[in-house]
Design a protein around this motif. Structure first.
Motif, PDB file in Angstrom:
ATOM      1  N   SER A 151     -17.371   0.631  38.579  1.00 58.21           N
ATOM      2  CA  SER A 151     -16.034   1.135  38.301  1.00 58.21           C
ATOM      3  C   SER A 151     -14.971   0.210  38.885  1.00 58.21           C
ATOM      4  CB  SER A 151     -15.872   2.537  38.913  1.00 58.21           C
ATOM      5  OG  SER A 151     -16.853   3.425  38.406  1.00 58.21           O
ATOM      6  N   THR A 152     -13.891   0.022  38.147  1.00 56.99           N
ATOM      7  CA  THR A 152     -12.756  -0.755  38.649  1.00 56.99           C
ATOM      8  C   THR A 152     -11.863   0.157  39.473  1.00 56.99           C
ATOM      9  OG1 THR A 152     -12.790  -2.196  36.702  1.00 56.99           O
ATOM     10  CG2 THR A 152     -10.769  -2.156  38.006  1.00 56.99           C
ATOM     11  N   THR A 153     -11.697  -0.154  40.752  1.00 53.24           N
ATOM     12  CA  THR A 153     -10.901   0.701  41.625  1.00 53.24           C
ATOM     13  C   THR A 153      -9.413   0.509  41.335  1.00 53.24           C
ATOM     14  OG1 THR A 153     -10.882  -0.991  43.369  1.00 53.24           O
ATOM     15  CG2 THR A 153     -12.650   0.625  43.431  1.00 53.24           C
ATOM     16  N   PHE A 154      -8.672   1.610  41.350  1.00 50.07           N
ATOM     17  CA  PHE A 154      -7.234   1.522  41.106  1.00 50.07           C
ATOM     18  C   PHE A 154      -6.455   2.628  41.816  1.00 50.07           C
ATOM     19  CE2 PHE A 154      -8.698   4.514  37.941  1.00 50.07           C
ATOM     20  CZ  PHE A 154      -7.645   5.399  37.741  1.00 50.07           C
ATOM     21  N   GLN A 204      -7.034   4.840  32.007  1.00 50.54           N
ATOM     22  CA  GLN A 204      -6.736   5.464  33.297  1.00 50.54           C
ATOM     23  C   GLN A 204      -5.812   6.665  33.124  1.00 50.54           C
ATOM     24  OE1 GLN A 204      -5.187   2.028  35.300  1.00 50.54           O
ATOM     25  NE2 GLN A 204      -7.206   1.268  35.909  1.00 50.54           N
ATOM     26  N   LEU A 222     -13.440  11.031  40.395  1.00 55.71           N
ATOM     27  CA  LEU A 222     -12.449   9.991  40.660  1.00 55.71           C
ATOM     28  C   LEU A 222     -12.789   9.150  41.892  1.00 55.71           C
ATOM     29  CD1 LEU A 222      -9.033  11.802  39.997  1.00 55.71           C
ATOM     30  CD2 LEU A 222     -10.232  10.190  38.505  1.00 55.71           C
ATOM     31  N   TYR A 280     -13.361   5.407  41.906  1.00 57.65           N
ATOM     32  CA  TYR A 280     -12.210   4.577  41.554  1.00 57.65           C
ATOM     33  C   TYR A 280     -11.244   4.379  42.726  1.00 57.65           C
ATOM     34  CZ  TYR A 280     -13.909   5.493  36.858  1.00 57.65           C
ATOM     35  OH  TYR A 280     -14.706   5.574  35.735  1.00 57.65           O
ATOM     36  N   GLU A 290      -9.619   2.789  45.829  1.00 60.23           N
ATOM     37  CA  GLU A 290      -9.477   1.429  46.345  1.00 60.23           C
ATOM     38  C   GLU A 290      -9.390   1.506  47.868  1.00 60.23           C
ATOM     39  OE1 GLU A 290      -5.917  -1.790  46.261  1.00 60.23           O
ATOM     40  OE2 GLU A 290      -6.546  -1.024  44.310  1.00 60.23           O
TER      41      GLU A 290
END
Length: 215
Positions: free
Chosen positions: A2-5, A56, A79, A82, A84
């Motif tokens: 997963s791309t953390t944001f 997102q 969640l 995701y 960060e």
């Protein structure tokens, strides 16, 4: 992977809006009111992010479709990948941030879940000093100051929750002043940094204080 944001304070916004929406669902029967709260909850979550991709937005906006406590719980759990985390920092890096403190008491970094950290804060009880480390524009800023418990509750400058406070005073050197001509900035903050990190939903006041105190 997963791309953390989602930063910690943004996740706190999501939790706060989820809790408010669930409470409304349990106490309000008027469908028009419920739809208004659903809309405002999503809007408040979106406003916590400077930018989001369409995927997102869709992921975060799902909160408006839930009816049961289990749905909100699953939403928050989904969640977590995701999140960060606070940037990796070592004891040596922390020591370099406080070069004048030869007897610096370091925090136990192994006990910290950095996914839920906006600022790293710890108290040296022996010296009544609070230390804060904050990541800002690709670097770490460290500030320290005397902390004086107030033995009363109020609103913390950083997280704006009603909690037991302490007066945090940091000495600063005005531009052009000599080392003997120091001033200080002081504000009331949470006595316990972990709880503060779990409640903070906006970094504006925190960053303003840290930047002023680090001059």
């Amino acid at each position: 992977m997963s791309t953390t944001f989602i930063r910690n304070h943004q996740f706190n916004v999501i939790k706060k809006q989820s809790e408010f929406l669930l409470k409304t669902l349990r106490t309000v029967a008027d469908r028009r009111v419920l739809e208004t709260v659903r809309f405002s909850s999503v809007a408040n979550i979106m406003d916590a992010f400077p930018s989001l991709t369409e995927d997102q937005k869709r992921m975060l906006g799902e909160v408006s479709t839930f009816e049961r406590a289990e749905d909100f719980e699953r939403y928050l759990n989904d969640l977590e990948p995701y999140l960060e985390p606070f940037p990796t920092i070592t004891p040596k890096q922390i020591q370099k941030l406080f070069p004048k403190n030869k007897k610096l008491k370091l925090p136990d970094l192994t006990s910290v879940d950095f996914r839920y950290v906006t600022y790293l804060g710890w108290v040296d009880i022996a010296s009544n000093r609070l230390f804060i480390v904050y990541p800002f524009e690709g670097r770490f800023i460290g500030i320290e100051g005397r902390i004086t418990p107030t033995n009363k509750k109020g609103y913390c400058l950083f997280c704006n929750r009603h909690q037991e406070l302490a007066l945090f005073s940091v000495k600063t050197k005005p531009s052009g002043a000599s080392a003997d001509n120091l001033s200080a900035i002081s504000h009331y903050v949470c006595l316990e940094s972990q709880g503060c990190n779990h409640s903070i939903t906006d970094t504006t006041a925190l960053e303003k204080f840290i930047l002023s105190a680090s001059k």
